[in-house]
Design a protein around this motif. Structure first.
Motif, PDB file in Angstrom:
ATOM      1  N   ALA A 168      27.288  61.943  14.024  1.00  0.00           N
ATOM      2  CA  ALA A 168      26.686  61.894  15.367  1.00  0.00           C
ATOM      3  C   ALA A 168      27.745  61.477  16.392  1.00  0.00           C
ATOM      4  CB  ALA A 168      25.503  60.924  15.379  1.00  0.00           C
TER       5      ALA A 168
ATOM      6  N   GLY B  90      34.388  68.673   5.249  1.00  0.00           N
ATOM      7  CA  GLY B  90      33.106  69.321   4.998  1.00  0.00           C
ATOM      8  C   GLY B  90      32.429  68.894   3.705  1.00  0.00           C
TER       9      GLY B  90
ATOM     10  N   ASN C 256      27.819  58.067   7.015  1.00  0.00           N
ATOM     11  CA  ASN C 256      28.205  59.465   7.168  1.00  0.00           C
ATOM     12  C   ASN C 256      27.435  60.147   8.296  1.00  0.00           C
ATOM     13  OD1 ASN C 256      29.113  62.148   6.313  1.00  0.00           O
ATOM     14  ND2 ASN C 256      29.619  61.065   4.430  1.00  0.00           N
TER      15      ASN C 256
ATOM     16  N   GLY D 180      24.573  70.099  18.907  1.00  0.00           N
ATOM     17  CA  GLY D 180      23.586  70.804  18.083  1.00  0.00           C
ATOM     18  C   GLY D 180      24.250  71.707  17.061  1.00  0.00           C
TER      19      GLY D 180
ATOM     20  N   GLY E 254      31.195  65.609   3.280  1.00  0.00           N
ATOM     21  CA  GLY E 254      30.309  64.466   3.519  1.00  0.00           C
ATOM     22  C   GLY E 254      28.844  64.755   3.238  1.00  0.00           C
ATOM     23  N   LEU E 255      28.284  65.751   3.924  1.00  0.00           N
ATOM     24  CA  LEU E 255      26.841  65.985   3.808  1.00  0.00           C
ATOM     25  C   LEU E 255      26.440  66.484   2.426  1.00  0.00           C
ATOM     26  CD1 LEU E 255      25.943  67.548   7.276  1.00  0.00           C
ATOM     27  CD2 LEU E 255      25.250  65.317   6.393  1.00  0.00           C
ATOM     28  N   SER E 256      27.345  67.207   1.742  1.00  0.00           N
ATOM     29  CA  SER E 256      26.960  67.700   0.417  1.00  0.00           C
ATOM     30  C   SER E 256      26.820  66.528  -0.551  1.00  0.00           C
ATOM     31  CB  SER E 256      27.955  68.745  -0.099  1.00  0.00           C
ATOM     32  OG  SER E 256      29.211  68.178  -0.257  1.00  0.00           O
TER      33      SER E 256
ATOM     34  N   ALA F  52      29.943  64.358  17.030  1.00  0.00           N
ATOM     35  CA  ALA F  52      29.286  65.409  17.823  1.00  0.00           C
ATOM     36  C   ALA F  52      29.192  65.007  19.301  1.00  0.00           C
ATOM     37  CB  ALA F  52      27.899  65.703  17.270  1.00  0.00           C
TER      38      ALA F  52
HETATM   39  P1  ADP Z   1      32.685  66.172   7.082  1.00  0.00           P
HETATM   40  O1  ADP Z   1      32.695  65.458   5.772  1.00  0.00           O
HETATM   41  O2  ADP Z   1      33.863  67.063   7.300  1.00  0.00           O
HETATM   42  O3  ADP Z   1      32.343  65.320   8.273  1.00  0.00           O
HETATM   43  P2  ADP Z   1      29.947  67.033   6.871  1.00  0.00           P
HETATM   44  O4  ADP Z   1      29.513  67.623   5.577  1.00  0.00           O
HETATM   45  O5  ADP Z   1      29.572  65.628   7.165  1.00  0.00           O
HETATM   46  O6  ADP Z   1      31.513  67.262   6.974  1.00  0.00           O
HETATM   47  O7  ADP Z   1      29.433  67.963   8.070  1.00  0.00           O
HETATM   48  C1  ADP Z   1      29.601  69.366   7.948  1.00  0.00           C
HETATM   49  C2  ADP Z   1      29.377  70.081   9.272  1.00  0.00           C
HETATM   50  O8  ADP Z   1      28.015  69.942   9.690  1.00  0.00           O
HETATM   51  C3  ADP Z   1      30.202  69.600  10.450  1.00  0.00           C
HETATM   52  O9  ADP Z   1      31.511  70.141  10.465  1.00  0.00           O
HETATM   53  C4  ADP Z   1      29.368  70.142  11.616  1.00  0.00           C
HETATM   54  O10 ADP Z   1      29.594  71.519  11.788  1.00  0.00           O
HETATM   55  C5  ADP Z   1      27.941  69.985  11.106  1.00  0.00           C
HETATM   56  N1  ADP Z   1      27.332  68.726  11.589  1.00  0.00           N
HETATM   57  C6  ADP Z   1      27.055  67.626  10.870  1.00  0.00           C
HETATM   58  N2  ADP Z   1      26.460  66.672  11.621  1.00  0.00           N
HETATM   59  C7  ADP Z   1      26.367  67.184  12.871  1.00  0.00           C
HETATM   60  C8  ADP Z   1      25.826  66.696  14.124  1.00  0.00           C
HETATM   61  N3  ADP Z   1      25.287  65.473  14.226  1.00  0.00           N
HETATM   62  N4  ADP Z   1      25.888  67.516  15.193  1.00  0.00           N
HETATM   63  C9  ADP Z   1      26.420  68.761  15.098  1.00  0.00           C
HETATM   64  N5  ADP Z   1      26.947  69.283  13.951  1.00  0.00           N
HETATM   65  C10 ADP Z   1      26.911  68.509  12.866  1.00  0.00           C
END
Ligand code: ADP
Length: 237
Positions: free
Chosen positions: A138, A195, A133, A171, A197-199, A141
């Motif tokens: 990355a 949105g 993820n 960034g 993934g990171l959660s 981005a």
């Molecule tokens: P998704 O599951 O849609 O990829 P994420 O939860 O992984 O969503 O990421 C949420 C948001 O965090 C992205 O839409 C972006 O705005 C920001 N983000 C995450 N990683 C990066 C990165 N490496 N560079 C810039 N923005 C990032």
């Protein structure tokens, strides 16, 4: 007021899920209707439409999987399958899964792993999912910037293994930093995800007795750091 806030969060969540379901469902419906109205007899158009239907269904499946994971993580029902794992081996597997995309985008990737890293008790599949993820974000981005770099480094400090995934991409603006781990937080400039993934990554790392942090300079790049405790005998059972 706490109850009210919770109710608001719940309502927002339901609205977000409904919104994310509606768009792909509407696309699938429109594509199927057009096929039914005659496009099915044109092999070129029908092939393209079928591919788009499969793409939308895959997105829906992905969302449902992430929602299920999030639900299980929040209720403590996600059962992790811990194994003694060499951290350096995680990096190779995760990068291997994305190598084609990295090459196609013309990106440079560097991996640096301390060969003396202690093994750790981890759910290997799940932590690979987290790493994939971060690397996928990355790549997203850095899209459209051939020659840009991703650096992955694994280091051990004070009983913790830190894995950094750094890019020199767009960034993240300071006001968005506290929100990137929220479900459904997404910006249109990075990827096409919903949105979630990171959660999921954030809660997954918490469950593995670790965590995930982010540092970013708008215009210069972003570093995500995931960490977990290095191996201790008491965790072996
Ligand atoms: P998704 O599951 O849609 O990829 P994420 O939860 O992984 O969503 O990421 C949420 C948001 O965090 C992205 O839409 C972006 O705005 C920001 N983000 C995450 N990683 C990066 C990165 N490496 N560079 C810039 N923005 C990032």
């Amino acid at each position: 007021t706490d109850l009210r806030r919770l109710e608001l969060v719940r309502r927002e969540f339901v609205a977000n899920v409904s919104h994310e379901l509606r768009t792909p469902l509407a696309s699938i419906r429109a594509l199927a209707d057009t096929l039914e109205a005659g496009a099915i007899d044109d092999p070129e158009v029908s092939g393209d439409f079928l591919n788009r239907i499969v793409y939308e269904v895959d997105r829906l499946n992905g969302l449902v999987e992430e929602l299920l994971d999030l639900g299980r993580l929040e209720s403590g029902r996600l059962v992790l399958d811990y194994h003694r794992t060499a951290p350096a081996s995680l990096l190779g597997t995760a990068v291997g899964r994305l190598q084609e995309q990295i090459d196609a985008a013309g990106l440079t990737l560097e991996i640096e792993a301390d060969p003396k890293l202690s093994p750790a008790m981890l759910d290997t599949t799940r932590i690979e999912q987290v790493l994939i993820n971060l690397i996928q974000n990355a790549i997203d981005a850095l899209k459209g910037r051939p020659g840009a770099r991703i650096e992955i480094a694994a280091l051990e400090r004070d009983g913790r293994v830190n894995i950094h995934v750094a890019d020199n991409g767009c960034g993240i603006p300071a006001e968005n930093l506290p929100r990137v781990f929220d479900p459904f937080f997404t910006t249109k400039d990075v990827g096409e995800g919903m949105g979630m993934g990171l959660s999921v990554c954030y809660r997954m790392m918490q469950q593995m007795r670790g965590g995930i942090d982010v540092e970013s300079q708008p215009g210069a790049g972003t570093t995500f750091t995931l960490w977990f405790p290095s191996f201790t005998p008491s965790l072996e059972s």
